[in-house]
Write an enzyme that holds these catalytic residues in place. Structure first.
Site, mmCIF file in Angstrom:
data_model
loop_
_atom_site.group_PDB
_atom_site.id
_atom_site.type_symbol
_atom_site.label_atom_id
_atom_site.label_comp_id
_atom_site.label_asym_id
_atom_site.label_seq_id
_atom_site.Cartn_x
_atom_site.Cartn_y
_atom_site.Cartn_z
ATOM 1 N N LEU A 181 6.515 -16.009 -5.129
ATOM 2 C CA LEU A 181 6.024 -14.634 -5.070
ATOM 3 C C LEU A 181 7.081 -13.789 -4.383
ATOM 4 C CD1 LEU A 181 3.697 -12.508 -5.371
ATOM 5 C CD2 LEU A 181 3.016 -13.142 -3.036
ATOM 6 N N ARG B 242 1.149 10.236 13.710
ATOM 7 C CA ARG B 242 -0.032 9.698 14.387
ATOM 8 C C ARG B 242 0.218 9.618 15.894
ATOM 9 N NH1 ARG B 242 -2.419 5.011 10.289
ATOM 10 N NH2 ARG B 242 -2.489 6.355 8.442
ATOM 11 N N ARG C 235 -5.087 1.849 -4.781
ATOM 12 C CA ARG C 235 -5.311 2.481 -3.484
ATOM 13 C C ARG C 235 -6.750 2.223 -3.059
ATOM 14 N NH1 ARG C 235 -3.192 7.824 -0.646
ATOM 15 N NH2 ARG C 235 -4.351 7.562 1.287
ATOM 16 N N ARG D 220 -10.690 3.897 9.608
ATOM 17 C CA ARG D 220 -12.104 4.213 9.389
ATOM 18 C C ARG D 220 -12.963 2.967 9.480
ATOM 19 N NH1 ARG D 220 -11.478 7.095 3.873
ATOM 20 N NH2 ARG D 220 -9.313 6.453 4.134
ATOM 21 N N TRP D 221 -12.440 1.842 8.999
ATOM 22 C CA TRP D 221 -13.171 0.577 9.090
ATOM 23 C C TRP D 221 -13.453 0.237 10.548
ATOM 24 C CZ3 TRP D 221 -12.214 -4.247 11.230
ATOM 25 C CH2 TRP D 221 -12.965 -5.326 10.731
ATOM 26 N N SER E 217 0.199 9.613 -2.216
ATOM 27 C CA SER E 217 0.781 9.665 -0.880
ATOM 28 C C SER E 217 2.255 9.288 -0.823
ATOM 29 C CB SER E 217 -0.035 8.786 0.086
ATOM 30 O OG SER E 217 -1.322 9.333 0.271
ATOM 31 N N ASP F 75 -5.264 1.481 2.454
ATOM 32 C CA ASP F 75 -5.838 2.579 3.225
ATOM 33 C C ASP F 75 -7.223 2.198 3.737
ATOM 34 O OD1 ASP F 75 -5.869 5.100 4.338
ATOM 35 O OD2 ASP F 75 -6.570 6.089 2.517
ATOM 36 N N GLU G 163 5.495 9.655 6.972
ATOM 37 C CA GLU G 163 4.580 10.629 7.573
ATOM 38 C C GLU G 163 3.739 10.030 8.696
ATOM 39 O OE1 GLU G 163 4.837 10.251 4.129
ATOM 40 O OE2 GLU G 163 6.173 11.987 4.010
ATOM 41 N N HIS H 130 -6.271 -2.118 12.045
ATOM 42 C CA HIS H 130 -4.952 -2.507 11.535
ATOM 43 C C HIS H 130 -4.755 -4.021 11.646
ATOM 44 C CE1 HIS H 130 -3.820 1.565 10.851
ATOM 45 N NE2 HIS H 130 -3.838 1.910 12.131
ATOM 46 N N GLU I 74 -0.248 1.939 -14.184
ATOM 47 C CA GLU I 74 -1.674 2.227 -14.177
ATOM 48 C C GLU I 74 -2.112 2.373 -12.717
ATOM 49 O OE1 GLU I 74 -3.756 2.460 -16.928
ATOM 50 O OE2 GLU I 74 -1.913 2.342 -18.113
#
Length: 243
Positions: A132, A72, A189, A25-26, A197, A21, A68, A38, A208
């Site tokens: 991975l 946007r 997060r 804003r960044w 979310s 997230d 959701e 993004h 955790e």
């Protein structure tokens, strides 16, 4: 096959899930459009993926686009879909070289056919990789996933393939998008928001959580390493009491 609870080894997490997230804003804090953030976030994914094997992380699941997020603006959604296509094309060979197996979870049928084909190609090309396990959640929502799983389970009951009296908490995971993955040990997060979310609702029952203020494009390997170290210091009892 029944899925186990997360490990309690005192070591770092085997499976880390991240709600990435703060991209918008960044970018806005720098006077740039949200899509600029993004793109910066996609570059950060590459760094964290590369760091995982050395940090003992075997499974990494990232939340790229939620059910959701269609709310946007059309411009942002279209830009994200274009970014996903470019990311897969650009990184596919790198995934193979770095021995990273890629999977996608979520309802992919709302996605446009070209993107779905790229997702399937990436899964096929990396199916042999073992260093991975990278899972990318696109058009994913935890409630939607459970609803889709329940529909599949109900069809099996209706068609006589599953006895309803045998259904227990080990049954549903076999129908989830994540059925071949262990449950997450740690969910992170970024960006200072303290909510989950609709992400991995069933799977995270024993996970955790770590909510950090750092915006995703600023989430460096060093910060990631620090969060993993904090996890290793936690006392995980899963409802039991230490003797």
């Amino acid at each position: 096959m029944a899925k186990s609870k997360p490990r309690d080894t005192g070591a770092g997490p085997r499976h880390v899930a991240i709600i990435m997230d703060g991209n918008g804003r960044w970018a806005q804090s720098r006077g740039r459009p949200r899509l600029f953030g993004h793109h910066a976030g996609a570059r950060r994914v590459r760094e964290i993926v590369a760091a995982c094997p050395d940090l003992g992380v075997e499974y990494l699941t990232i939340f790229a686009f939620s059910t959701e997020n269609w709310k946007r603006t059309q411009t942002e959604v279209a830009g994200l879909m274009s970014l996903f296509r470019r990311y897969i094309i650009k990184e596919m060979q790198e995934f193979v070289r770095e021995d990273v197996r890629v999977r996608f979870i979520g309802d992919r049928y709302r996605l446009e056919p070209g993107l779905r084909a790229l997702m399937e190609e990436a899964e096929e090309m990396t199916a042999h990789c073992t260093r991975l396990n990278l899972t990318i959640a696109i058009n994913y929502g935890g409630r939607d996933e459970v609803a889709r799983a329940m529909r599949r389970l109900a069809r099996d009951v209706a068609e006589g393939r599953l006895d309803p009296d045998t259904v227990d908490e080990q049954t549903l995971p076999r129908y989830l998008d994540t059925r071949v993955l262990p449950d997450p040990d740690l969910v992170i997060r970024t960006s200072g928001e303290a909510r989950i979310s609709n992400f991995l609702l069933w799977q995270s029952a024993y996970a955790e959580y770590e909510f950090i203020d750092t915006l995703w494009p600023d989430f460096t390997r060093d910060i990631f390493t620090g969060v993993l170290a904090q996890y290793g210091a936690r006392d995980r009892r899963f409802g039991a009491v230490r003797a």
